[in-house]
Structures are given as structure tokens and as C-alpha cells.
Write a protein that holds these residues in place. Structure first.
Motif: not given
Ligand code: SAM
Length: 384
Positions: A29, A38, A69-71, A74-75, A91-92, A118-120, A135-137, A143
Motif C-alpha cells: 500500500f 506524513r 503498520f508500515s507498508a 515511507i512514514r 508490517d505483517w 509480524m502482527g502489530a 496507521d492501519p487500514f 490496536f
Molecule cells: N503507514 C503507511 C503509510 O504512511 O504509507 C500506510 C499503512 S497501510 C494504511 C496499513 C498497512 O498495515 C498495510 O501495509 C497492511 O499490510 C498492514 N497491516 C494490516 N493489519 C496489520 C496487522 N494487524 N499487523 C501488522 N500490519 C498490518
């Protein structure tokens, strides 16, 4: 992949990510529309990290930022490179972590930045970071506990589930935030205050309090930056900032009351109409003037693409009155069947009558005031 640049940082982002419709189903993402978010995050973190380093005698590199939640990374990469602090980017999704590692290598940040997969919750559980960013979806609600328990000093939270927060999806909002929102003209501020209230309640479980230093609702998301205050005393003080609002849909009169158990009459004291109740939500301030000033100076000093937009937002937020909720001037004028007067002279006449009156970042046609709705309606009638 294609290389993009935000601030002073270049990162690779996937080409299957349509910049116009960023989607959770893209391989990794990246949403270019969040660049201002950001940019502000970099300036806010920079100001806070400097204060923290001075206060605690830390070297800046001892401060660690968890981007849970890094994707693409970039953040956290921007924070590490542009602020000069250490970061863990998590990121998971394995594909995301490979890209994060590629971006760490490209920026030569191997010494200060680590990638984890891993999971956040797992990352944050039992592990402390000076600054935690979530910064999740969609909703951050699941969280919040792990984020506040992990954050030693500072927390950044993004919520993009504005429909549940603002009352458009009432049941979903109640499930996520254990609060009842109002979906009316001030729904955006409602969402922000429900979110801060829910962060405060999460913090209190760990005998922590919060102090929001800057928060805003912008387009499709809500963002909160809060200092974490340790100790049961701070948790108790924080909970005192929670409360309820009773609002009259007929005449727009509103009344707030602090507390987690409050009595408020259903009958509107102004028009006798039936009021709606909402809460628990944050009734305290959501920003600190000095902190906003420091962030504005920082934004000014940085090479940023969204600098003007960010400074404008910070300035309006800084100057808006610390009064929960607002009146929409156009709606009040519709009620009176008059045309809306220009905002500035109108606000000036409210001030001349002895009340506070400011614009608000939540809505261009709205204003915050300590005057009652009856007084405001009188002033509007006199101006027409
Ligand atoms: N922070 C990023 C940015 O500024 O561009 C955007 C993050 S995006 C909205 C959410 C990310 O969280 C996705 O890459 C997704 O794979 C990851 N994600 C979703 N649920 C998660 C979880 N429970 N643990 C870790 N990562 C997770």
C-alpha cells in the motif's frame, strides 16, 4: 517499482498501486494523498523528539519510533531520515517487509532502521518504544491497548473509519469505540473526540494519561498526536476530560457535561425539543498552542511539497477556540431563512458582544463560540 520522493526521502513504491484509487489489495500500500499527513508527522515528531531529548538528556538516536503498520516504510523512513531518530518498521505482509528492506538499503539507513514482519499487536506487546505510530487500514480501535501500553512518551494514531466514528455507521462505531456518536453538522469533530476519548480510556487501563498536542480531521481521516503521561494520577486527570453532549436537533442548542456518569435532561432548555445524547467522548483540548507554533516553525524550515497546506491547517487548528463542537453558520441562516453574512464581520460582531468566536478547521462555514445559540441567532438576525 517506481521511485517517489516525499520530503528529503526517496522510496520505492509498487507500480500496481493506482495513485488515484489506492487500494488495500495492492501488493504494498502507498497513498500519495497522505503526503501532507506524513509531512506533518515529520515536523511533529521532530519537535517532540527534540523536547524529549532535552528533557531526558537523551541522544536523539536513543529515541525509537515504532511504525507498526508500515507498508512501504515511507512514514518511518521519513521520520528516521528527516528527524534523525531510530525506527522499527513493521508490517505483517512479507511483500511489504521486502520492500521496506529495499527502501532501508536504498537510503543507507541500516544502522538506525530495522524491518520486522509480524502482527502489530505482537510487535507492541510487552515491548516499549519512545514513540508509537499506528496507521492501519480503517479502524485503529483493536490496536489502541497495545499501542498505549507500548508507547513510553508519545503516540500517533490515524483512523480512516470516519463513517463509524462520525455516526454514519452507528452500530459499527458503538462496537469499535464503546461510544454513541451524533451524525450531525459537527460529525467530523465528533469523530475526533470519540477517537481521543477511546485512546484516553485505553491509556487509563495501564495507569497512563494522555495529553493531545495536535489533532485534526482532514478529508477521509482523523489523526491524533498525544503525549503519554505515566501514573495513575495522570490517568485519573485524563478521565476527567471525558464526558457527554446533549444536542437539540431543532434549535441546535448544545450542552456538555464532564464525567463518565452524568444526568442531563432530555428536554431542550431553549426550545423544549427532544435532545440527543452522545458520548463518552473527549471534551478537553485536542491541541497545545505552543506545540503548534513549534510545529509551524519546523514545517517552515523543511523542504516539503505540502508545506503551505500543512501550515494553513496547523494555523487554523492553533487558533480555533478550545470549545467542544461548533455551529454551522449556513445551517443557522437556513433556519432563519436569511442569507449567510460574510464570516469575518460576523465573528467580529459576536466578539463585540463579549463572546469568543473563531473559525474551525473542521468546516469552512462553521465557527466555535461560547455564546448560546439564542445569542448567535439574534446576532445573525441583526446582520441580515
Ligand atoms: N503507514 C503507511 C503509510 O504512511 O504509507 C500506510 C499503512 S497501510 C494504511 C496499513 C498497512 O498495515 C498495510 O501495509 C497492511 O499490510 C498492514 N497491516 C494490516 N493489519 C496489520 C496487522 N494487524 N499487523 C501488522 N500490519 C498490518
Amino acid at each position: 517499482y517506481r521511485l517517489i520522493k516525499e520530503g528529503q526521502t526517496e522510496v520505492y513504491v509498487p507500480t500496481d498501486n493506482d495513485p488515484d484509487v489506492p487500494s488495500a489489495s495492492a501488493s504494498v500500500f502507498y497513498n500519495p494523498a497522505m503526503e501532507m499527513n506524513r509531512d506533518i508527522n515529520v515536523a511533529v515528531t521532530s519537535v517532540y523528539a527534540k523536547k524529549l531529548a532535552e528533557r531526558k538528556g537523551f541522544d536523539k538516536s536513543q529515541i525509537t519510533y515504532a511504525d507498526a503498520f508500515s507498508a512501504s516504510g515511507i512514514r518511518g523512513l521519513r521520520v528516521s531520515k528527516e528527524v534523525g531518530i531510530a525506527a522499527v518498521l513493521n508490517d505483517w505482509k512479507e511483500e511489504a517487509v521486502s520492500l521496506i528492506q529495499k527502501n532501508i538499503d536504498y537510503n543507507n539507513l541500516q544502522e538506525t532502521v530495522t524491518a520486522t514482519c509480524m502482527g502489530a499487536d505482537k510487535l507492541l506487546h510487552g515491548q516499549k518504544f519512545a514513540i508509537v505510530d499506528i496507521d492501519p487500514f480503517g479502524t485503529p480501535a483493536p490496536f489502541l491497548d497495545s499501542a498505549v501500553s507500548s508507547a513510553s512518551f508519545f503516540l500517533g494514531v490515524t483512523a480512516t473509519d470516519t463513517a463509524p466514528l462520525c455516526g454514519a455507521h452507528l452500530k459499527s462505531g458503538m462496537r469499535k469505540y464503546a461510544a454513541v456518536p451524533l451524525n450531525n453538522e459537527f460529525h467530523s469533530e465528533m469523530g475526533l473526540r470519540i477517537l481521543i476519548g477511546s485512546i484516553a480510556r485505553a491509556a487509563s487501563k495501564f495507569d497512563k494519561g494522555i495529553r493531545p498536542l495536535f489533532s485534526h480531521a482532514t478529508r477521509h481521516y482523523v489523526r491524533v498526536y498525544a503525549e503519554i503521561l505515566n501514573g495513575a494520577g495522570n490517568a485519573d486527570k485524563t478521565l476527567k476530560e471525558l464526558g457527554f453532549i446533549a444536542w437539540c436537533p431543532q434549535c441546535k442548542n448544545m450542552e456538555t457535561k464532564n464525567g463518565l456518569a452524568v444526568f442531563m435532561n432530555e428536554e431542550c432548555p431553549v426550545c423544549g425539543g427532544k435532545r440527543k445524547m452522545s458520548g463518552p467522548l473527549w471534551l478537553g483540548t485536542f491541541k497545545d498552542k505552543d506545540f503548534c507554533n513549534d510545529v509551524i516553525s519546523k514545517l517552515n524550515s523543511l523542504p516539503l511539497n505540502k508545506k503551505e497546506e500543512a501550515i494553513k491547517l496547523l494555523t487554523v487548528c492553533r487558533d480555533e477556540a478550545d470549545i467542544p463542537f461548533f455551529y454551522d453558520q449556513h445551517l443557522l441562516c437556513e433556519m432563519l431563512k436569511i442569507s449567510a453574512p460574510p464570516m469575518e464581520p460576523f465573528l467580529e460582531s459576536v466578539r463585540k458582544a463579549g463572546y469568543i468566536a473563531t473559525r474551525t478547521h473542521f468546516s469552512g462555514t462553521s465557527f466555535k463560540t461560547d455564546a448560546s445559540v439564542e445569542i448567535i441567532l439574534d446576532i445573525l438576525k441583526n446582520q441580515s
